[in-house]
Write a protein that holds these residues in place. Structure first.
Motif, mmCIF file in Angstrom:
data_model
loop_
_atom_site.group_PDB
_atom_site.id
_atom_site.type_symbol
_atom_site.label_atom_id
_atom_site.label_comp_id
_atom_site.label_asym_id
_atom_site.label_seq_id
_atom_site.Cartn_x
_atom_site.Cartn_y
_atom_site.Cartn_z
ATOM 1 N N LYS A 22 2.419 -3.119 -8.212
ATOM 2 C CA LYS A 22 2.990 -2.010 -7.440
ATOM 3 C C LYS A 22 4.414 -1.707 -7.892
ATOM 4 O O LYS A 22 4.812 -0.554 -8.022
ATOM 5 C CB LYS A 22 2.962 -2.348 -5.950
ATOM 6 N N ASP A 46 -3.643 1.089 3.862
ATOM 7 C CA ASP A 46 -2.345 0.977 3.198
ATOM 8 C C ASP A 46 -1.423 -0.063 3.809
ATOM 9 O O ASP A 46 -0.538 -0.583 3.110
ATOM 10 C CB ASP A 46 -1.638 2.336 3.193
ATOM 11 N N LYS A 56 -6.535 5.272 7.016
ATOM 12 C CA LYS A 56 -5.404 5.257 6.071
ATOM 13 C C LYS A 56 -4.422 4.139 6.411
ATOM 14 O O LYS A 56 -3.997 3.389 5.530
ATOM 15 C CB LYS A 56 -4.686 6.601 6.068
ATOM 16 N N GLY A 109 0.811 -1.220 0.000
ATOM 17 C CA GLY A 109 0.000 0.000 0.000
ATOM 18 C C GLY A 109 0.837 1.260 0.000
ATOM 19 O O GLY A 109 2.044 1.234 0.223
ATOM 20 N N GLY A 110 0.162 2.367 -0.252
ATOM 21 C CA GLY A 110 0.811 3.677 -0.276
ATOM 22 C C GLY A 110 1.059 4.120 -1.703
ATOM 23 O O GLY A 110 1.939 3.587 -2.362
ATOM 24 N N LYS A 111 0.277 5.086 -2.176
ATOM 25 C CA LYS A 111 0.350 5.502 -3.578
ATOM 26 C C LYS A 111 1.716 6.028 -3.982
ATOM 27 O O LYS A 111 2.165 5.815 -5.099
ATOM 28 C CB LYS A 111 -0.701 6.578 -3.862
ATOM 29 N N GLY A 112 2.407 6.726 -3.105
ATOM 30 C CA GLY A 112 3.672 7.350 -3.460
ATOM 31 C C GLY A 112 4.877 6.431 -3.391
ATOM 32 O O GLY A 112 5.975 6.827 -3.745
ATOM 33 N N ARG A 113 4.673 5.209 -2.941
ATOM 34 C CA ARG A 113 5.796 4.289 -2.774
ATOM 35 C C ARG A 113 6.090 3.519 -4.065
ATOM 36 O O ARG A 113 5.180 3.064 -4.727
ATOM 37 C CB ARG A 113 5.486 3.280 -1.673
ATOM 38 N N GLN A 114 7.368 3.365 -4.363
ATOM 39 C CA GLN A 114 7.795 2.560 -5.510
ATOM 40 C C GLN A 114 8.276 1.188 -5.060
ATOM 41 O O GLN A 114 8.872 0.460 -5.839
ATOM 42 C CB GLN A 114 8.954 3.250 -6.230
ATOM 43 N N ARG A 118 -3.863 -3.632 2.118
ATOM 44 C CA ARG A 118 -2.993 -3.757 0.943
ATOM 45 C C ARG A 118 -1.698 -4.461 1.329
ATOM 46 O O ARG A 118 -0.595 -3.915 1.241
ATOM 47 C CB ARG A 118 -2.729 -2.375 0.342
#
Length: 127
Positions: A69, A44, A40, A6-11, A48
Motif C-alpha cells: 500500500k 476497506d 465498502k 484499505g481505500g484505493k485513493g489513500r497513500q 483490509r
C-alpha cells in the motif's frame, strides 16, 4: 495495534490501538447490513487491516499488504526508506516519507497564521 490499509485513493495507512479499532468497528456496525456503504466500510476498514505486535524495543514489522500500500519495496528497505507518522486524536497515519512531503510539503507550508485553538473554539463542545 491495528493497521488499516484499505481505500484505493489513500497513500497512507491508519494505525489504531485495539480500543480505537473497536470503536471504528462499532461505527461500521452502525451502518445498515447489506448496504453499499456497509460493504465498502467493511472491505476497506475491517477486511483490509492487519494486527501487528510491537516488540520490546518498540518496533513493528509491516505486513506485506501494508508495505505494498505504501509502495515500499525490498530495495527501498535495504536503502533505509523513511517513514512519516502523522498524529490524530484517535489514530496516527503511516506514510512513506517522500509521499507525505509530496502531499503536505514542509510543516510550515500550511500555517495561515490562525491559532489552532481559535479553530477548535468555533465548534460545539462534545458532551
Amino acid at each position: 495495534m491495528i493497521i488499516v490499509y484499505g481505500g484505493k485513493g489513500r497513500q497512507f495507512c491508519d494505525c489504531y490501538s485495539m480500543a480505537g479499532a473497536d470503536a471504528l468497528a462499532r461505527l461500521v456496525e452502525s451502518i445498515p447490513l447489506g448496504s453499499k456503504d456497509r460493504v465498502k466500510a467493511e472491505r476497506d476498514l475491517i477486511t483490509r487491516s492487519a494486527t501487528v505486535e510491537i516488540d520490546d524495543d518498540g518496533r513493528i514489522v509491516l505486513p506485506g499488504p501494508v508495505r505494498e500500500k505504501l509502495g515500499i519495496t525490498p530495495e527501498m528497505i535495504k536503502d533505509g526508506v523513511e517513514a512519516a507518522l502523522a498524529g490524530a486524536t484517535d489514530r496516527f497515519s503511516l506514510w512513506r516519507g517522500d509521499a507525505y512531503r509530496d502531499v503536505f510539503g514542509d510543516d510550515d507550508d500550511d500555517d495561515d497564521g490562525e491559532d489552532a485553538l481559535a479553530v477548535v473554539g468555533r465548534y460545539p463542545k462534545a458532551v
